[in-house]
Design a protein around this motif. Structure first.
Motif, PDB file in Angstrom:
ATOM      1  N   ARG A  13      29.966  40.026  40.175  1.00 56.24           N
ATOM      2  CA  ARG A  13      29.790  39.191  38.988  1.00 56.24           C
ATOM      3  C   ARG A  13      28.345  38.958  38.575  1.00 56.24           C
ATOM      4  O   ARG A  13      28.084  38.605  37.418  1.00 56.24           O
ATOM      5  CB  ARG A  13      30.452  37.827  39.220  1.00 56.24           C
ATOM      6  N   PHE A  14      27.406  39.114  39.482  1.00 50.71           N
ATOM      7  CA  PHE A  14      26.012  38.794  39.189  1.00 50.71           C
ATOM      8  C   PHE A  14      25.114  39.994  39.464  1.00 50.71           C
ATOM      9  O   PHE A  14      25.429  40.834  40.308  1.00 50.71           O
ATOM     10  CB  PHE A  14      25.531  37.615  40.042  1.00 50.71           C
ATOM     11  N   LYS A  23      21.496  37.534  36.323  1.00 54.49           N
ATOM     12  CA  LYS A  23      22.238  37.767  35.095  1.00 54.49           C
ATOM     13  C   LYS A  23      23.715  37.501  35.332  1.00 54.49           C
ATOM     14  O   LYS A  23      24.231  37.777  36.405  1.00 54.49           O
ATOM     15  CB  LYS A  23      22.060  39.239  34.703  1.00 54.49           C
ATOM     16  N   ARG A  24      24.394  36.980  34.305  1.00 56.63           N
ATOM     17  CA  ARG A  24      25.827  36.724  34.401  1.00 56.63           C
ATOM     18  C   ARG A  24      26.478  37.019  33.061  1.00 56.63           C
ATOM     19  O   ARG A  24      25.797  37.090  32.041  1.00 56.63           O
ATOM     20  CB  ARG A  24      26.104  35.273  34.790  1.00 56.63           C
ATOM     21  N   GLN A  25      27.800  37.196  33.086  1.00 54.93           N
ATOM     22  CA  GLN A  25      28.567  37.392  31.860  1.00 54.93           C
ATOM     23  C   GLN A  25      29.237  36.073  31.475  1.00 54.93           C
ATOM     24  O   GLN A  25      29.486  35.215  32.326  1.00 54.93           O
ATOM     25  CB  GLN A  25      29.637  38.467  32.077  1.00 54.93           C
ATOM     26  N   HIS A  26      29.543  35.931  30.183  1.00 54.93           N
ATOM     27  CA  HIS A  26      30.243  34.745  29.704  1.00 54.93           C
ATOM     28  C   HIS A  26      31.731  34.830  30.035  1.00 54.93           C
ATOM     29  O   HIS A  26      32.299  35.921  30.088  1.00 54.93           O
ATOM     30  CB  HIS A  26      30.085  34.604  28.193  1.00 54.93           C
ATOM     31  N   ALA A  27      32.350  33.673  30.232  1.00 53.20           N
ATOM     32  CA  ALA A  27      33.796  33.603  30.424  1.00 53.20           C
ATOM     33  C   ALA A  27      34.489  33.565  29.064  1.00 53.20           C
ATOM     34  O   ALA A  27      33.828  33.523  28.027  1.00 53.20           O
ATOM     35  CB  ALA A  27      34.148  32.355  31.228  1.00 53.20           C
ATOM     36  N   TYR A  28      35.811  33.584  29.069  1.00 50.98           N
ATOM     37  CA  TYR A  28      36.651  33.450  27.875  1.00 50.98           C
ATOM     38  C   TYR A  28      36.545  34.634  26.920  1.00 50.98           C
ATOM     39  O   TYR A  28      36.744  34.484  25.721  1.00 50.98           O
ATOM     40  CB  TYR A  28      36.330  32.153  27.103  1.00 50.98           C
ATOM     41  N   HIS A  29      36.259  35.821  27.447  1.00 51.80           N
ATOM     42  CA  HIS A  29      36.175  36.981  26.559  1.00 51.80           C
ATOM     43  C   HIS A  29      37.125  38.098  26.998  1.00 51.80           C
ATOM     44  O   HIS A  29      36.939  39.253  26.651  1.00 51.80           O
ATOM     45  CB  HIS A  29      34.737  37.513  26.520  1.00 51.80           C
ATOM     46  N   ASN A  43      29.289  36.378  20.396  1.00 50.29           N
ATOM     47  CA  ASN A  43      28.334  35.673  21.249  1.00 50.29           C
ATOM     48  C   ASN A  43      28.768  35.664  22.720  1.00 50.29           C
ATOM     49  O   ASN A  43      27.918  35.596  23.605  1.00 50.29           O
ATOM     50  CB  ASN A  43      28.129  34.246  20.749  1.00 50.29           C
ATOM     51  N   LEU A  44      30.068  35.743  22.978  1.00 51.42           N
ATOM     52  CA  LEU A  44      30.553  35.770  24.358  1.00 51.42           C
ATOM     53  C   LEU A  44      30.317  37.123  25.023  1.00 51.42           C
ATOM     54  O   LEU A  44      30.306  37.214  26.245  1.00 51.42           O
ATOM     55  CB  LEU A  44      32.043  35.436  24.406  1.00 51.42           C
ATOM     56  N   CYS A  45      30.138  38.178  24.245  1.00 50.14           N
ATOM     57  CA  CYS A  45      30.022  39.509  24.846  1.00 50.14           C
ATOM     58  C   CYS A  45      28.638  39.753  25.441  1.00 50.14           C
ATOM     59  O   CYS A  45      28.464  40.638  26.255  1.00 50.14           O
ATOM     60  CB  CYS A  45      30.384  40.593  23.847  1.00 50.14           C
ATOM     61  N   TYR A  46      27.630  38.970  25.022  1.00 55.33           N
ATOM     62  CA  TYR A  46      26.280  39.154  25.561  1.00 55.33           C
ATOM     63  C   TYR A  46      26.146  38.502  26.938  1.00 55.33           C
ATOM     64  O   TYR A  46      26.824  37.530  27.244  1.00 55.33           O
ATOM     65  CB  TYR A  46      25.235  38.560  24.617  1.00 55.33           C
ATOM     66  N   SER A  47      25.240  39.018  27.738  1.00 60.27           N
ATOM     67  CA  SER A  47      24.997  38.417  29.047  1.00 60.27           C
ATOM     68  C   SER A  47      23.945  37.323  28.914  1.00 60.27           C
ATOM     69  O   SER A  47      23.190  37.281  27.949  1.00 60.27           O
ATOM     70  CB  SER A  47      24.542  39.472  30.046  1.00 60.27           C
ATOM     71  N   SER A  48      23.906  36.436  29.893  1.00 60.67           N
ATOM     72  CA  SER A  48      22.904  35.378  29.925  1.00 60.67           C
ATOM     73  C   SER A  48      22.457  35.190  31.363  1.00 60.67           C
ATOM     74  O   SER A  48      22.926  35.883  32.261  1.00 60.67           O
ATOM     75  CB  SER A  48      23.468  34.082  29.351  1.00 60.67           C
TER      76      SER A  48
END
Length: 64
Positions: A13-14, A23-29, A43-48
Motif C-alpha cells: 500500500r505504501f 506515498k499513498r493512494q486515496h480510498a473510496y475509488h 481527485n481520488l485517483c491521484y496519490s498523496s
C-alpha cells in the motif's frame, strides 16, 4: 536477535519517494462510483503523501 520483518500489507500500500516521504493512494475509488461526481473521482485517483503524524507508524511497518 532476528531481523525485523516487513509488514506485507503495508508493503503493497505504501511507497517511498526520493526525498524519503511516504506515498499513498486515496480510498473510496474502487467501487460505487456512480454516485460520485467526476471531480471527486478524478481527485481520488491521484496519490498523496502520508501525514507527518502517521509517518513513524508506517516506517515501523516498513522497517525503514
Amino acid at each position: 536477535m532476528p531481523k525485523m520483518k516487513t509488514n506485507a500489507a503495508a508493503k503493497k500500500r505504501f511507497a517511498f519517494t526520493g526525498t524519503g516521504k511516504i506515498k499513498r493512494q486515496h480510498a473510496y475509488h474502487s467501487h460505487i462510483l456512480t454516485k460520485k461526481t467526476t471531480k471527486q473521482k478524478r481527485n481520488l485517483c491521484y496519490s498523496s503523501t502520508v501525514s507527518a503524524v502517521d509517518t513513524p507508524k508506517i516506517k515501523k511497518l516498513l522497517v525503514k
